[in-house]
Design a protein around this motif. Structure first.
Motif, PDB file in Angstrom:
ATOM      1  N   SER A   7       0.889  -1.133  -0.058  1.00 33.55           N
ATOM      2  CA  SER A   7       0.107  -0.007  -0.097  1.00 33.55           C
ATOM      3  C   SER A   7       1.040   1.156  -0.271  1.00 33.55           C
ATOM      4  N   LEU A   8       0.463   2.228  -0.717  1.00 33.76           N
ATOM      5  CA  LEU A   8       1.065   3.426  -0.658  1.00 33.76           C
ATOM      6  C   LEU A   8       0.064   4.615  -0.603  1.00 33.76           C
ATOM      7  N   SER A   9       0.625   5.726  -0.132  1.00 33.85           N
ATOM      8  CA  SER A   9       0.025   6.873  -0.034  1.00 33.85           C
ATOM      9  C   SER A   9      -0.835   7.288  -0.909  1.00 33.85           C
ATOM     10  N   CYS A  10      -0.274   6.951  -2.460  1.00 36.67           N
ATOM     11  CA  CYS A  10      -0.957   7.607  -3.405  1.00 36.67           C
ATOM     12  C   CYS A  10      -1.583   6.302  -4.350  1.00 36.67           C
ATOM     13  N   GLY A  11      -1.756   5.147  -3.631  1.00 33.34           N
ATOM     14  CA  GLY A  11      -2.513   4.173  -4.189  1.00 33.34           C
ATOM     15  C   GLY A  11      -1.948   2.724  -3.730  1.00 33.34           C
ATOM     16  N   SER A  69      -9.322   5.455 -15.613  1.00 30.84           N
ATOM     17  CA  SER A  69      -8.673   6.522 -16.420  1.00 30.84           C
ATOM     18  C   SER A  69     -10.204   7.288 -16.323  1.00 30.84           C
ATOM     19  N   PRO A  70     -11.277   6.880 -16.551  1.00 30.91           N
ATOM     20  CA  PRO A  70     -12.546   7.759 -16.389  1.00 30.91           C
ATOM     21  C   PRO A  70     -12.781   8.392 -15.124  1.00 30.91           C
ATOM     22  N   VAL A  71     -12.283   8.109 -13.914  1.00 32.23           N
ATOM     23  CA  VAL A  71     -12.663   8.531 -12.702  1.00 32.23           C
ATOM     24  C   VAL A  71     -11.255   9.040 -12.183  1.00 32.23           C
ATOM     25  N   GLY A  72     -10.281   9.486 -13.116  1.00 29.63           N
ATOM     26  CA  GLY A  72      -8.966  10.239 -12.941  1.00 29.63           C
ATOM     27  C   GLY A  72      -7.967   9.444 -12.187  1.00 29.63           C
ATOM     28  N   GLY A  73      -7.971   8.103 -12.439  1.00 29.39           N
ATOM     29  CA  GLY A  73      -6.945   7.579 -12.026  1.00 29.39           C
ATOM     30  C   GLY A  73      -5.774   7.010 -12.949  1.00 29.39           C
ATOM     31  N   ALA A  74      -4.742   6.318 -12.708  1.00 30.68           N
ATOM     32  CA  ALA A  74      -3.848   5.781 -13.557  1.00 30.68           C
ATOM     33  C   ALA A  74      -3.022   4.452 -13.096  1.00 30.68           C
ATOM     34  N   ALA A 101      11.101   4.615 -16.174  1.00 28.64           N
ATOM     35  CA  ALA A 101      12.382   3.936 -15.989  1.00 28.64           C
ATOM     36  C   ALA A 101      12.770   3.399 -14.634  1.00 28.64           C
ATOM     37  N   SER A 102      12.060   4.332 -13.588  1.00 28.55           N
ATOM     38  CA  SER A 102      12.265   3.885 -12.072  1.00 28.55           C
ATOM     39  C   SER A 102      10.766   3.996 -11.410  1.00 28.55           C
ATOM     40  N   GLU A 103      11.113   3.439 -10.220  1.00 31.22           N
ATOM     41  CA  GLU A 103       9.620   3.502  -9.439  1.00 31.22           C
ATOM     42  C   GLU A 103       9.159   5.195  -9.159  1.00 31.22           C
ATOM     43  N   GLU A 104      10.426   5.778  -8.624  1.00 28.03           N
ATOM     44  CA  GLU A 104      10.345   7.241  -8.320  1.00 28.03           C
ATOM     45  C   GLU A 104       9.657   7.846  -9.595  1.00 28.03           C
ATOM     46  N   ASP A 105      10.032   7.538 -10.897  1.00 26.75           N
ATOM     47  CA  ASP A 105       9.328   8.176 -11.810  1.00 26.75           C
ATOM     48  C   ASP A 105       7.818   7.702 -12.031  1.00 26.75           C
ATOM     49  N   TYR A 109       4.472  10.367 -11.274  1.00 25.88           N
ATOM     50  CA  TYR A 109       3.563  10.214 -12.443  1.00 25.88           C
ATOM     51  C   TYR A 109       2.355  10.440 -11.943  1.00 25.88           C
ATOM     52  N   LEU A 110       1.963   9.371 -10.986  1.00 28.11           N
ATOM     53  CA  LEU A 110       0.656   8.984 -10.299  1.00 28.11           C
ATOM     54  C   LEU A 110       0.227  10.500  -9.343  1.00 28.11           C
ATOM     55  N   ILE A 111       1.240  10.799  -8.681  1.00 28.70           N
ATOM     56  CA  ILE A 111       1.108  11.868  -7.850  1.00 28.70           C
ATOM     57  C   ILE A 111       0.637  13.015  -8.580  1.00 28.70           C
ATOM     58  N   SER A 112       1.357  13.277  -9.610  1.00 27.42           N
ATOM     59  CA  SER A 112       0.877  14.636 -10.459  1.00 27.42           C
ATOM     60  C   SER A 112      -0.439  14.200 -11.022  1.00 27.42           C
ATOM     61  N   ARG A 113      -1.044  13.149 -11.264  1.00 25.93           N
ATOM     62  CA  ARG A 113      -2.236  12.866 -11.691  1.00 25.93           C
ATOM     63  C   ARG A 113      -3.389  12.774 -10.467  1.00 25.93           C
ATOM     64  N   HIS A 114      -2.938  12.800  -9.422  1.00 27.13           N
ATOM     65  CA  HIS A 114      -3.790  12.931  -8.171  1.00 27.13           C
ATOM     66  C   HIS A 114      -4.771  13.956  -8.045  1.00 27.13           C
ATOM     67  N   PRO A 115      -5.836  13.769  -7.465  1.00 24.14           N
ATOM     68  CA  PRO A 115      -6.913  15.011  -7.462  1.00 24.14           C
ATOM     69  C   PRO A 115      -6.442  15.957  -6.600  1.00 24.14           C
ATOM     70  N   LEU A 116      -5.760  15.827  -5.562  1.00 27.18           N
ATOM     71  CA  LEU A 116      -5.221  16.394  -4.673  1.00 27.18           C
ATOM     72  C   LEU A 116      -4.149  17.454  -5.157  1.00 27.18           C
ATOM     73  N   ASN A 117      -3.624  17.043  -6.109  1.00 25.73           N
ATOM     74  CA  ASN A 117      -2.432  17.655  -6.922  1.00 25.73           C
ATOM     75  C   ASN A 117      -2.736  18.432  -8.067  1.00 25.73           C
ATOM     76  N   THR A 118      -4.076  18.562  -8.420  1.00 25.64           N
ATOM     77  CA  THR A 118      -4.353  19.194  -9.725  1.00 25.64           C
ATOM     78  C   THR A 118      -5.128  20.550  -9.514  1.00 25.64           C
TER      79      THR A 118
END
Length: 118
Positions: A7-11, A69-74, A101-105, A109-118
């Motif tokens: 489990s991650l904070s972003c998913g 995707s339709p609910v803003g996920g990835a 390329a990496s887990e960090e990348d 990417y997921l954090i940038s798509r998270h609704p709290l960051n948009t």
């Protein structure tokens, strides 16, 4: 095939170990179904130990990406070996199933798509 979950904070993170093919796809499909039912919308898939990817495995990954995707996920993949990336490329799925390329990348990417960051 084994699936290691975290489990991650972003998913949710899932590491696929072994072959994702017609004999094993149902295992990953069941895990995605479980997390989707729990309203998880962001997935990181570690492909560093994915040795083989068949069309059945591609279908599971694509289906998960299309459901969130339709609910803003990835769904973000990372660490796929050259031959696994080639399968995705031949299938024309590199835009939908992005390999990072990496887990960090992938996490960024997921954090940038998270609704709290948009």
């Amino acid at each position: 095939m084994n699936i290691l979950e975290q489990s991650l904070s972003c998913g949710q993170s899932m590491a696929i170990v072994g072959r994702l093919d017609s004999a094993s796809f149902h295992l990953l499909e069941a895990r995605f179904a479980h997390f989707l039912a729990a309203q998880t919308r962001f997935f990181i898939v570690d492909c560093t130990n994915l040795n083989y990817l068949s069309s059945a495995g591609l279908r599971v990954l694509l289906s998960a990406a299309k459901k969130v995707s339709p609910v803003g996920g990835a769904v973000a993949l990372w660490g796929a070996k050259d031959h696994v990336r080639e399968v995705m490329k031949i299938a024309g799925l590199t835009e939908i199933l992005k390999n990072h390329a990496s887990e960090e990348d992938a996490t960024a990417y997921l954090i940038s798509r998270h609704p709290l960051n948009t």
